[in-house]
Design an enzyme around this catalytic site. Structure first.
Site, short mmCIF file in Angstrom:
data_model
loop_
_atom_site.label_atom_id
_atom_site.label_comp_id
_atom_site.label_asym_id
_atom_site.label_seq_id
_atom_site.Cartn_x
_atom_site.Cartn_y
_atom_site.Cartn_z
N SER A 146 -30.88 -53.99 47.36
CA SER A 146 -29.95 -52.87 47.38
C SER A 146 -28.57 -53.46 47.13
CB SER A 146 -29.98 -52.18 48.75
OG SER A 146 -28.87 -51.31 48.92
N TYR A 191 -29.53 -52.43 58.28
CA TYR A 191 -30.04 -52.34 56.91
C TYR A 191 -29.32 -53.34 56.01
CZ TYR A 191 -31.14 -50.14 52.37
OH TYR A 191 -31.56 -49.89 51.09
#
Length: 253
Positions: free
Chosen positions: A137, A150
């Site tokens: 990501s 995250y």
């Protein structure tokens, strides 16, 4: 090295980015197995011709994952391509991030990559060919507020990618990461709804704030992420290893 005829495993392959990757690899002639927790989306992938088969497993359950990979290889042959796509994001201010949330994010987004790769990498190295693509990501390349766990997990994925690329550099195996920005998926829709619910803003307003960080002024499409994965698994990519490629409309430069 073409993906045609090679067995590819895509984790989290029933929806969103994973489904788009499976379709792209199938379109290039790969024999694709999709893996996920829910059977129905995986069955739909096979029924639609987007995958050759499916196996059900929770990537955070080591024994379940190992059994699923073994079933896939027993049915469709040794794996030449692994796409570690399974993942999810939970948000909370750091001061309200408890150990349970932290552990969930690391288990799903980082430890699962370790476990799946460890299962297939020895065979790839022994055969002299392999493509491991980790879907990280932009959160693995920069920081975002309210998703500390995250972000930490995705940074870990990028670091693991670089370490494995060096360990496998002379074996015929490449290890890369693709780092999407905000992408049009069910996961993003859930995140938008969650932020709207917690803040009292409209979902349309929240979506605009997500898009604002992309210089192109839009969300990324799953097929654009899949195209990057397909390149890394295809001819002409042999020298590409240890890279973290942002697919984010210029958000990360």
């Amino acid at each position: 090295m073409e993906p045609a005829g090679r067995h590819a495993l895509v984790t989290g392959g029933g929806r969103g980015i994973g489904a788009a990757i499976a379709r792209a690899l199938t379109g290039a002639g790969a024999v694709v197995t999709v893996l996920g927790r829910s059977a129905a989306p995986l069955e739909n992938m096979v029924a639609s011709g987007a995958a050759a088969g499916w196996v059900q497993a929770d990537v955070t359950a080591t024994e379940s994952l190992a059994a699923a990979v073994a079933r896939a290889e027993a049915t469709r042959g040794s794996l030449g391509i692994l796409v570690n796509n399974a993942g999810a994001a939970e948000s909370a201010p750091f001061t309200r991030t408890d150990r349970a949330l932290w552990d969930r994010m690391l288990a799903l987004n980082l430890s699962s990559v370790f476990e799946a790769t460890k299962l297939v990498l020895p065979g790839m190295m022994a055969r002299g060919f392999g493509r491991v693509v980790n879907i990280a990501s932009t959160a693995g390349l920069t920081g975002y507020p309210y998703v500390a766990a995250y972000v930490a997990a995705k940074h870990g994925v990028v670091g693991l990618t670089k370490a494995l690329a060096l360990e496998t550099a002379k074996t015929g195996v490449t290890v890369n990461a693709v780092c999407p920005g905000f992408t049009e998926t069910d996961m993003l829709a859930h995140s938008i709804a969650s932020v709207a619910d917690k803040t009292g803003r409209t979902q349309a307003d929240v979506k605009k704030s997500f898009v604002r960080g992309n210089p192109q002024g839009r969300l990324v499409r799953p097929d654009e992420v899949a195209a990057a994965v397909l390149f890394l698994c295809g001819p002409g990519s042999d020298a590409m290893t240890g890279q973290a490629i942002a697919v984010a409309g210029g958000e990360i430069l």
